[in-house]
Design a protein around this motif. Structure first.
Motif: not given
Length: 256
Positions: A132-144, A151-159, A209-216
């Motif tokens: 889990m710690h590794l996933l959080l550390a890689d969050i910037n790569q996952l949002d890419t 696009q819909d999920l990304y826009q929600e995360y980005d907002r 909440q924004s990280n939750d979008v990535i994990i979901q």
């Protein structure tokens, strides 16, 4: 820009009395006054706003970094008490994801990395936390990856991430301004720290909440991670260790 303006107000509160007036100014400062008179007030205002924008851009704090530091501070405050979350790294995970998302992610990790079943329960829980710690550390790569896939999920995360960054940075700037005003004028200005704490707390909540979008997005397999694919170097090392231990004890390994 809001962050930059608050920082400039802090500087002005501390050093404004040291700035000479136009009648007192000489040399370079006098030339600045002359330039302002020649350009007019609209141009001076635009210059100040541009400077505030640049200053805010330089001093902007990452929402996830602020969330991590909030976890460390909370741990420092509660470590002397009987608290189930006992390490700064655990607090990072707690502040960065909702509890129910953590539970779902643990199930996904165990499903995707079946060789973990060969571990003892305590060691498997520890490995789950590390992944889990590794996933959080890689969050910037996952949002890419999410940007490329959905696009819909990304826009929600980005907002949500943008709202988190704004609240956290405004909160920190208000804290600096409150301290500057208290130092220059009256200690009553320290009450602004209450407003600052509220802004930061709201920002940390929004960051989670924004990280939750990535994990979901990971959980429903919209995107994949090297950790869950078993390709991350730390995951490979852990799997090799388990395989070696099983070979030494003569046990049969679960398929990887």
């Amino acid at each position: 820009m809001a962050t930059g303006i608050l920082w400039m107000m802090s500087v002005w509160a501390l050093f404004g009395d040291d700035v000479p007036t136009e009648s007192e100014a000489g040399g370079f400062v006098k030339r600045l006054y002359d330039l302002g008179d020649a350009a007019g007030k609209p141009a001076v205002g635009a210059t100040i706003l541009f400077a505030a924008y640049m200053l805010g851009s330089i001093l902007t704090v990452s929402a996830n970094s602020a969330t991590f530091q909030a976890g460390r501070i909370w741990h420092a405050v509660t470590k002397s008490r009987s608290h189930a979350l006992s390490t700064p790294e655990t607090m990072r995970r707690e502040f960065s994801m909702s509890r129910w998302v953590q539970a779902e992610l643990a199930q996904r990790i165990w499903a995707d990395l079946p060789w973990m079943e060969n571990m003892t329960m305590g060691r498997r829980d520890g490995a789950t936390f590390e992944f889990m710690h590794l996933l959080l550390a890689d969050i910037n790569q996952l949002d890419t990856r999410l940007h490329a896939k959905n696009q819909d999920l990304y826009q929600e995360y980005d907002r949500r991430a943008a709202e988190a960054a704004l609240r956290i940075n405004v909160g920190l700037s208000v804290a600096i301004l409150s301290i500057s005003l208290a130092f220059s004028f009256t200690s009553w200005c320290l009450f602004g720290l209450t407003l600052s704490a509220a802004f930061v707390a709201l920002g940390v909540h929004r960051s989670r909440q924004s990280n939750d979008v990535i994990i979901q997005a990971l959980l429903i397999r919209v995107i994949e991670s090297p950790v869950l694919e078993g390709q991350h170097p730390h995951v490979v090392m852990m799997r090799n260790q388990v395989t070696e231990e099983l070979a030494q004890t003569g046990r049969v390994a679960t398929a990887s």
